[in-house]
Design a protein around this motif. Structure first.
Motif, short mmCIF file in Angstrom:
data_model
loop_
_atom_site.label_atom_id
_atom_site.label_comp_id
_atom_site.label_asym_id
_atom_site.label_seq_id
_atom_site.Cartn_x
_atom_site.Cartn_y
_atom_site.Cartn_z
N PRO A 45 0.81 -1.22 0.00
CA PRO A 45 0.00 0.00 0.00
C PRO A 45 0.84 1.27 0.00
N ALA A 46 1.99 1.25 0.69
CA ALA A 46 2.85 2.43 0.72
C ALA A 46 3.42 2.72 -0.67
N ALA A 47 3.77 1.68 -1.42
CA ALA A 47 4.28 1.87 -2.78
C ALA A 47 3.20 2.44 -3.68
N ARG A 48 1.97 2.02 -3.49
CA ARG A 48 0.87 2.59 -4.28
C ARG A 48 0.71 4.07 -3.98
N ALA A 49 0.91 4.48 -2.75
CA ALA A 49 0.70 5.88 -2.36
C ALA A 49 1.84 6.78 -2.80
N ALA A 50 3.09 6.30 -2.71
CA ALA A 50 4.22 7.21 -2.88
C ALA A 50 5.32 6.70 -3.81
N ALA A 257 4.85 -3.03 -9.26
CA ALA A 257 4.64 -4.44 -8.96
C ALA A 257 4.37 -4.65 -7.47
N LEU A 258 5.09 -3.92 -6.61
CA LEU A 258 4.84 -4.03 -5.17
C LEU A 258 3.45 -3.54 -4.82
N ALA A 259 3.03 -2.44 -5.46
CA ALA A 259 1.71 -1.86 -5.17
C ALA A 259 0.58 -2.80 -5.53
N ALA A 260 0.79 -3.64 -6.53
CA ALA A 260 -0.28 -4.53 -7.00
C ALA A 260 -0.34 -5.84 -6.24
N LEU A 343 -13.73 -11.76 6.27
CA LEU A 343 -14.55 -12.19 5.14
C LEU A 343 -14.99 -11.04 4.24
N VAL A 344 -15.02 -9.81 4.79
CA VAL A 344 -15.57 -8.69 4.01
C VAL A 344 -14.53 -7.62 3.67
N ALA A 345 -13.41 -7.59 4.37
CA ALA A 345 -12.43 -6.51 4.17
C ALA A 345 -11.31 -6.98 3.25
N ASP A 346 -10.58 -6.01 2.70
CA ASP A 346 -9.37 -6.34 1.95
C ASP A 346 -8.17 -5.92 2.78
N LEU A 347 -7.02 -6.47 2.45
CA LEU A 347 -5.81 -6.26 3.25
C LEU A 347 -5.44 -4.79 3.33
N ARG A 348 -5.47 -4.09 2.21
CA ARG A 348 -5.07 -2.69 2.18
C ARG A 348 -6.02 -1.82 3.01
N GLY A 349 -7.33 -2.09 2.86
CA GLY A 349 -8.30 -1.33 3.63
C GLY A 349 -8.14 -1.55 5.12
N ALA A 350 -7.85 -2.79 5.52
CA ALA A 350 -7.67 -3.10 6.94
C ALA A 350 -6.44 -2.37 7.50
N ILE A 351 -5.35 -2.31 6.72
CA ILE A 351 -4.15 -1.62 7.18
C ILE A 351 -4.43 -0.13 7.35
N GLY A 352 -5.08 0.49 6.36
CA GLY A 352 -5.37 1.92 6.45
C GLY A 352 -6.30 2.26 7.59
N PHE A 353 -7.36 1.49 7.77
CA PHE A 353 -8.31 1.73 8.85
C PHE A 353 -7.62 1.57 10.21
N SER A 354 -6.83 0.52 10.34
CA SER A 354 -6.10 0.30 11.58
C SER A 354 -5.16 1.46 11.88
#
Length: 426
Positions: A45-50, A257-260, A343-354
Motif C-alpha cells: 500500500p505504501a508503494a501505491r501511495a508514494a 509491482a509491489l503496489a499490485a 470475510l468482508v475486508a481487503d488487506l489494504r483497507g484493513a491496514i489503512g483503517f487500523s
C-alpha cells in the motif's frame, strides 16, 4: 483538561517484578515487538501511495513512532497499569478521552487482527487467502481461550525466523539479476508529498509494537536510564532493517509491482532468478503474521475486558473463565468479529483503517503526556507536541475511505459513551 491527583513518587519507583533486564535485553524485546508481519504487508500500500517516496515516508513514520514511544514510556512509569492510553487518557485528560483511546485501540487493533490474518493467507496460500485467514483466527482464538500464550522462548524463535526471511528477501532481490536503479525514480508520479505522508501513515502500521518498550519500567535495571536509551536504539535498528528491505524490494520489482501485490516481499523475490527462495519468504511472512495475530487477539480482548469492567462496554464481556482464568467472553467476541471482518475486508483497507484508529490512540497518548507536570517528564515537552501533530497529520492524509470510516467509528464510540454516561447519571 482534567487531571487526577498525582500518584506518590514511590509508586513510580517501586517494582513488584524482578529487575533483571539490561540495555541489550530491553532492545531485543523492543525489536521482537516491532519487527513483525507489518513490513511483509504494508510496503505494498505504501508503494501505491508514494512510489519510491515510501522510503521518506518510512523515516517520517519512525520519527512519529519515537515521539509516541517516549510519551508512552513516561506515562507508563507513572501509571503502571494494564490498559495503556485507556488509563492515561482517563487520568490526565478525563474519562471521555480515556474511553475514546480504548475504543480506538479496540477497533483499530481488530482491523490489525484482520490484516494479519489476511497476511497469513496471502503468504501461506494466496488462492485460499480468506479461508486460511479465518482458520488462523479460529485456531488462535482457541489457543488463547485455553490460556496458552507465547513464551519468551517462542518470541525469540519467531524473531529469528522473521529476520531470516527478511535477509532472504534482500539476498534474492539484490542477487537475482533484476535489481536496477531505474526503479527508484517514481516519487512524483505516485503523489508527491501528499503521497509520501500517506505512505508514512500506512507504514506506521509496520512499527506497531514499539510501545512494548514503554511497559518495561518494572523489569529493567535502572529504568530511568535504560528505557530512554533502549527506545531510540530499538527504533533505529528496526528502521535500518525496514529501509534495507524496502530498498531491495524496490530495486528488484519496482513500486508498481509491489503496489499490485498482497505479498509484496514475495513479489520482490520472484522478480529475479532466485525465485527458488520464495518458499522461505512465504513461510517467514506467514509465521510472522501468526505471531502478531496471536498477540493482537490477546491485547484486544484484554482491553475489551478492562472497558467492560468499567461499564464502558457490555458488562458480560468482563466474565473470567473459572478454570482457564481468561476473559473468555471477550476473547470469543473478538475472535468472531475478526473472522467476520476477514470475510468482508481487503488487506489494504484493513491496514489503512487500523492506522487511522491507532494514530488517534497515540494522539491521545501524546496529549496525555503533554499534560504531565514538569517534574514528571522524562523527555522534552516538545516531543509530545511533535508526536501529537505528527499523528494528526498522518491520520488525515491516509486514503479518504480510511479517514471517513475511521472517523465514523470514533463518532459512534463517542455517541455510545455519551448515551451510557447520561443513563448512569439519570
Amino acid at each position: 483538561m482534567v487531571a487526577s491527583q498525582e500518584p506518590p513518587a514511590s509508586a513510580a519507583a517501586s517494582s513488584r517484578l524482578e529487575r533483571r533486564l539490561g540495555l541489550f535485553d530491553a532492545v531485543v524485546i523492543g525489536l521482537g515487538a516491532m519487527i513483525g508481519a507489518g513490513v511483509f504487508a504494508a510496503i505494498g500500500p505504501a508503494a501505491r501511495a508514494a512510489g519510491t517516496g515510501l522510503l521518506v515516508g518510512l523515516g517520517i513514520a519512525a520519527v512519529v513512532a519515537y515521539c509516541n514511544a517516549t510519551s508512552s514510556a513516561q506515562l507508563a512509569a507513572i501509571y503502571p497499569q494494564s490498559g495503556g492510553t485507556y488509563v492515561y487518557g482517563r487520568e490526565r485528560l478525563g474519562p471521555f478521552w480515556g474511553y475514546i483511546a480504548g475504543w480506538g485501540f479496540v477497533v483499530g487493533k481488530t482491523a490489525s487482527c484482520a490484516a494479519m490474518a489476511l497476511t497469513v493467507g496471502a503468504y501461506a496460500w494466496p488462492d485460499w487467502q480468506r479461508p486460511i485467514a479465518v482458520a488462523a483466527v479460529v485456531v488462535l482464538t482457541a489457543v488463547n481461550y485455553q490460556g496458552v500464550q507465547k513464551t519468551a522462548w517462542l518470541t525469540r524463535v519467531i524473531v529469528v525466523i522473521i529476520l531470516a526471511a527478511l535477509a532472504t528477501v534482500v539476498i534474492a532481490a539484490l542477487g537475482g539479476g533484476s535489481a536496477t536503479t531505474d526503479n527508484l525514480d517514481r516519487i512524483t508520479k505516485a503523489g508527491g508529498w501528499t503521497g509520501i505522508l500517506q505512505s508514512a501513515g500506512l507504514l506506521f502500521f509496520a512499527f506497531a509494537g514499539y510501545a512494548r518498550l514503554a511497559t518495561l519500567g518494572e523489569e529493567v535495571v535502572d529504568p530511568q536510564r535504560t528505557i530512554p536509551r533502549a527506545i531510540p536504539l530499538a527504533l533505529g535498528i528496526a528502521l535500518v532493517v525496514y529501509a534495507l528491505v524496502a530498498v531491495s524490494a524496490l530495486l528488484a520489482a519496482g513500486p508498481d509491482a509491489l503496489a499490485a501485490s498482497n505479498a509484496p516481499l514475495d513479489t520482490a523475490v520472484r522478480a529475479g532468478d532466485l525465485e527458488a527462495l520464495s518458499p522461505v519468504v512465504r513461510v517467514g511472512g506467514a509465521i510472522a503474521a501468526l505471531g502478531v495475530l496471536l498477540s493482537l487477539i490477546v491485547g484486544v480482548s484484554r482491553t475489551t475486558f478492562a472497558m467492560a469492567a468499567n461499564g464502558e462496554m457490555p458488562r458480560w464481556l468482563d466474565a473470567v473463565h473459572t478454570h482457564h482464568r481468561v476473559p473468555h467472553h471477550a476473547e470469543l467476541v473478538v475472535g468472531a468479529v475478526v473472522a467476520v471482518v476477514v470475510l468482508v475486508a481487503d488487506l489494504r483497507g484493513a491496514i489503512g483503517f487500523s492506522s487511522f484508529a491507532v494514530l488517534t490512540y497515540y494522539a491521545i497518548t501524546n496529549a496525555s503526556a503533554y499534560n504531565l507536570p514538569p517534574e514528571r517528564r522524562r523527555w522534552p515537552r516538545g516531543l509530545t507536541v511533535f508526536g501529537l501533530i505528527g499523528c494528526v497529520v498522518l491520520a488525515f492524509t491516509l486514503p479518504l475511505q480510511n479517514v471517513v470510516g475511521g472517523a465514523a467509528v470514533l463518532v459512534v464510540g463517542a455517541l455510545v459513551w455519551t448515551v451510557t454516561h447520561r443513563r448512569q447519571r439519570a
